[in-house]
Enzyme design. Structure first.
Site, PDB file in Angstrom:
ATOM      1  N   ASP A 408       5.751 -22.158 -22.913  1.00  0.00           N
ATOM      2  CA  ASP A 408       6.126 -22.309 -21.511  1.00  0.00           C
ATOM      3  C   ASP A 408       7.638 -22.334 -21.340  1.00  0.00           C
ATOM      4  O   ASP A 408       8.373 -22.841 -22.189  1.00  0.00           O
ATOM      5  CB  ASP A 408       5.522 -23.620 -20.984  1.00  0.00           C
ATOM      6  CG  ASP A 408       5.842 -23.872 -19.531  1.00  0.00           C
ATOM      7  OD1 ASP A 408       5.400 -23.072 -18.688  1.00  0.00           O
ATOM      8  OD2 ASP A 408       6.541 -24.862 -19.232  1.00  0.00           O
ATOM      9  N   GLU A 461       6.383 -17.088 -22.063  1.00  0.00           N
ATOM     10  CA  GLU A 461       6.605 -16.999 -20.622  1.00  0.00           C
ATOM     11  C   GLU A 461       8.122 -16.932 -20.443  1.00  0.00           C
ATOM     12  O   GLU A 461       8.805 -17.951 -20.405  1.00  0.00           O
ATOM     13  CB  GLU A 461       6.032 -18.213 -19.886  1.00  0.00           C
ATOM     14  CG  GLU A 461       6.189 -18.079 -18.380  1.00  0.00           C
ATOM     15  CD  GLU A 461       6.275 -19.404 -17.639  1.00  0.00           C
ATOM     16  OE1 GLU A 461       6.079 -19.394 -16.423  1.00  0.00           O
ATOM     17  OE2 GLU A 461       6.561 -20.433 -18.274  1.00  0.00           O
TER      18      GLU A 461
END
Length: 732
Positions: A408, A461
């Site tokens: 993330d 990401e």
């Protein structure tokens, strides 16, 4: 019988004072058994006891209360092999236990050296809480050893429900200059709750959850829990097959899930059973879980982690989560988990200022705080912190057999000026904005993961144009297998939101992603971030009435599944949920049975199944995802008809033609150029009646003749439905 000892040996008063305040660096130098010219001195810390005896071979020796809860005596044994402590508590209760302060450290010199160098790849095996068993002359001793890194602490004690959370009974020793504090406590069993009471250099005293805890209390409670795994895995065949697989050249269709709101009220095992059925029926190859590591605030969706080594206890035990993964593997479904090494929350009982100083976080506020999220940023340049995180990635792979990590917020790690005002960041040693320490950390993580776990996928990401995210680390890349294609997501959703009569003016939005489709190895995401905070859902983004919305979603998904790259779809979008997602409630499964619009939602769910089934069956859609040779435009520029068309090629020589009509009108005799003449079978039509479409199509196939078109040697006339897609396969 009881023998009164001739003399009680008291330790130095300063040592007693430090011990009483929980600030002694080596309580084992005072407590336990110590040689003496006349025998052995035994001292025990029992602050609330009424009497303490040392039991040696059936003989009890009374210990004298010296000061501050320390009891001691000189016993006439020079080579004392073993003993027990018999303690009488207020009310007359008595217990007999081994003395934890007579045991050697549970960490070896090599372990401590590797940790100090930041290279202990199985860190969870030496830090944290571990059940232990020792065979001693007086019998078997069982208990739990504790080890925690707190280099700047003045003192650390184990506290828990086993000592009434007093903090006076179990002070720990620091091992050399490593900053690791350690203690073995007899009698502590699996399931017992504990924390560390940490005395900071500033005089602060904080009760901290174990950074390496394997299990926790159910939030909002915050204690760590002693945990022992007894799980026996059944997925050896799955792991062997995974190791022989190259992710980039394999089918990957990912269903993204937030466990608490998929179907509320289920535990890990119930969710595994129901998810396996749903994923099998819809045909997804993988499930990606929003973070499952323990987090106190459900509204963070799991992205503010406090216990990186503990699956959330909201749904069961760590072994229950192992069962979850094992069950999905048995159903042929891979499990990817979101991993959050970019930042962590400021909760005082967790990692923040762990030993009273910035420890896990960077000490410079311009590098140590994430302003947007109100969190701390890890100090990626500190060896022990880097070790904590790299080992954590390996932990999820080793201990839970997960098949991938989606990392993330990578962009926030890569740039020192990420979301910072001018003057609010410090350049790197070269004067640039790149966070060189974070880059090195990501490279080390990916290289280590791929070295130890072939076939595991790491996904970034990363929302910027950082070069080489999916390039190998040995040529300067970050080493990820894949990167989320945020540009594709933004442009495609923007294009589809336009009314069909206006889409021809925005044709470049739907084709632009093919300009850079092979600059990285991409995964196309329609994730949780796109269906919250007023953004709507796939369904509500589409213009028109329910019939048009359903057609638009079907066309978008067909485009997504045939576009180069893997794909990810957030839960609820597979049946066109109309309400935005909320972590506070479950999905609107009832829409599948709605008497007015249920047909559209059931049709979309059926389409997703057929997309996945057709995708898996045709290597042209996945074997050359990362190669420009797997794709060729037929026509990217037919803005007048709002049509685009391309070919996909497989390593087996197969060819698919994918045609998309994004206008609001059907095209009855649309001529399309094809690479070969012959029969082209219609393998997918998003306007089919089984999907609640109009049934406009090609009766199963078209025949390509030798008439050149679109620069191709053959062509065929094709019926293209409005707001629809057709896939055709060359029959040889």
């Amino acid at each position: 019988m009881t023998v009164e000892p001739p003399v009680a040996i008291a330790p130095d008063a300063a040592d007693l004072d430090l011990l009483s305040r929980g600030e002694h660096h080596n309580p084992h130098s005072i407590l336990g058994a110590h040689p003496h010219p006349d025998g052995t001195v035994i001292r025990a810390l029992r602050p609330h006891a009424e009497a303490v005896d040392a039991v040696i071979g059936g003989t009890s020796f009374s210990l004298e209360h010296l000061a501050h809860g320390v009891w001691g005596a000189l016993v006439p044994y020079r080579d004392l092999m073993d003993y027990r402590l018999s303690t009488t508590w207020p009310g007359g209760h008595n217990d007999v236990s081994a003395d934890g302060y007579r045991f050697l450290p549970t960490l070896g010199e090599l372990d401590l050296h590797l940790f100090g160098e930041g290279r202990h790849e199985r860190l969870w095996e030496i830090l944290g809480a571990h059940r232990r068993r020792y065979d001693t002359p007086d019998g078997t001793v069982t208990g739990t050893s504790f080890a925690v890194w707190a280099p700047n602490a003045r003192g650390v004690s184990v506290i828990g429900d086993f000592d009434g959370w007093s903090g006076r009974n179990y002070p720990m020793r620091v091992l050399g200059s490593t900053g690791v504090w350690e203690l073995f406590v007899p009698g502590i069993e699996a399931g017992d709750l504990y924390k560390f009471r940490v005395h900071g250099p500033d005089g602060s005293v904080r009760d901290k959850a174990d950074p390496m805890a394997f299990a926790t209390e159910v939030p909002p409670a915050t204690a760590s829990r002693v945990s022992v795994s007894t799980y026996e895995w059944n997925d050896a065949e799955w792991l062997a097959q995974r190791a022989a697989t190259e992710p980039a050249q394999s089918p990957m269709s990912v269903y993204e899930v937030h466990l608490a709101s998929w179907r509320p009220g289920l535990n890990y095992r119930e969710m595994a059973e129901q998810l396996a059925v749903h994923l099998t029926e819809t045909g997804f190859t993988h499930v990606e879980l929003l973070p499952v590591a323990e987090h106190p605030f459900g509204g963070s969706w799991g992205y503010q982690v406090t216990s990186y080594y503990a699956p959330t206890s909201r749904f069961g035990s760590p072994d229950d989560f192992r069962w979850f993964v094992d069950h999905l593997h048995a159903a042929g479904i891979g499990v990817i988990v979101d991993w959050v090494p970019a930042h962590f929350p400021k909760d005082e009982w967790a990692l923040a200022r762990f030993d009273g100083t910035p420890l896990y976080e960077h000490s410079d506020p311009q590098r140590g705080e994430q302003l947007d999220w109100g969190t701390y940023v890890f100090d990626f340049g500190r060896r022990e912190v880097r070790n904590f995180l790299v080992a954590n990635a390996l932990y999820w792979l080793d201990e839970f057999h997960v098949d991938g990590l989606r990392v993330d917020a990578v962009a926030s790690m890569l740039y020192l000026d990420y979301s910072r005002p001018e003057g609010g960041w410090t350049p790197n040693i070269h004067g640039g904005r790149e966070n060189l320490e974070a880059v090195a950390f990501l490279q080390e993580t990916n290289a280590t993961v791929h070295k130890q776990h072939r076939g595991v996928v790491t996904i970034a990401e990363e929302s910027t144009a950082w070069p080489g995210v999916t390039r190998a680390t040995n040529v300067g890349g970050l080493g990820f297998n894949m990167k989320w294609n945020m540009g594709w997501m933004h442009d495609t959703l923007g294009f589809m939101a336009h009314d069909p009569v206006h889409r021809s003016y925005h044709h470049h939005e739907i084709t632009f992603s093919l300009m850079y489709a092979w600059s990285e190895n991409y995964l196309l995401p329609i994730s949780h971030d796109e269906v919250v905070h007023g953004k709507g859902t796939l369904w509500t983004r589409m213009p028109g009435d329910d019939y048009a919305k359903a057609a638009g979603v079907r066309a978008l998904l067909a485009y997504m599944w045939s576009h180069p790259g893997k794909q990810l779809l957030f839960m609820g979008q597979e049946f066109g949920q109309t309400a935005e997602w909320s972590e506070e409630r479950g999905l609107d499964w009832y829409q599948l049975d709605d008497p007015y619009t249920g047909g559209f939602h059931r049709g979309l769910l059926r389409l997703v199944h057929d997309l996945n089934a057709t995708y898996r069956e045709h290597p042209a859609l996945w074997t050359l995802d990362t190669s420009p040779g797997g794709f060729s435009w037929i026509d990217a520029n037919d803005t007048a008809n709002n049509v685009l068309s391309f070919l996909r090629y497989g390593t087996d020589g197969s060819i698919l033609a994918c045609l998309f009509n994004f206008s609001g009108s059907p095209h009855a005799n649309y001529r399309v150029g094809l690479p070969e003449r012959g029969e082209w079978r219609e393998i997918l039509n998003t306007d089919a009646e089984i999907y609640a479409g109009s049934g406009w199509g090609n009766l199963g196939a078209v025949t390509a003749t030798s008439q050149p078109w679109h620069g191709r040697p053959a062509s065929a006339e094709v019926a293209l439905p409005a707001n629809g897609a057709i896939w055709m396969s060359l029959e040889r």
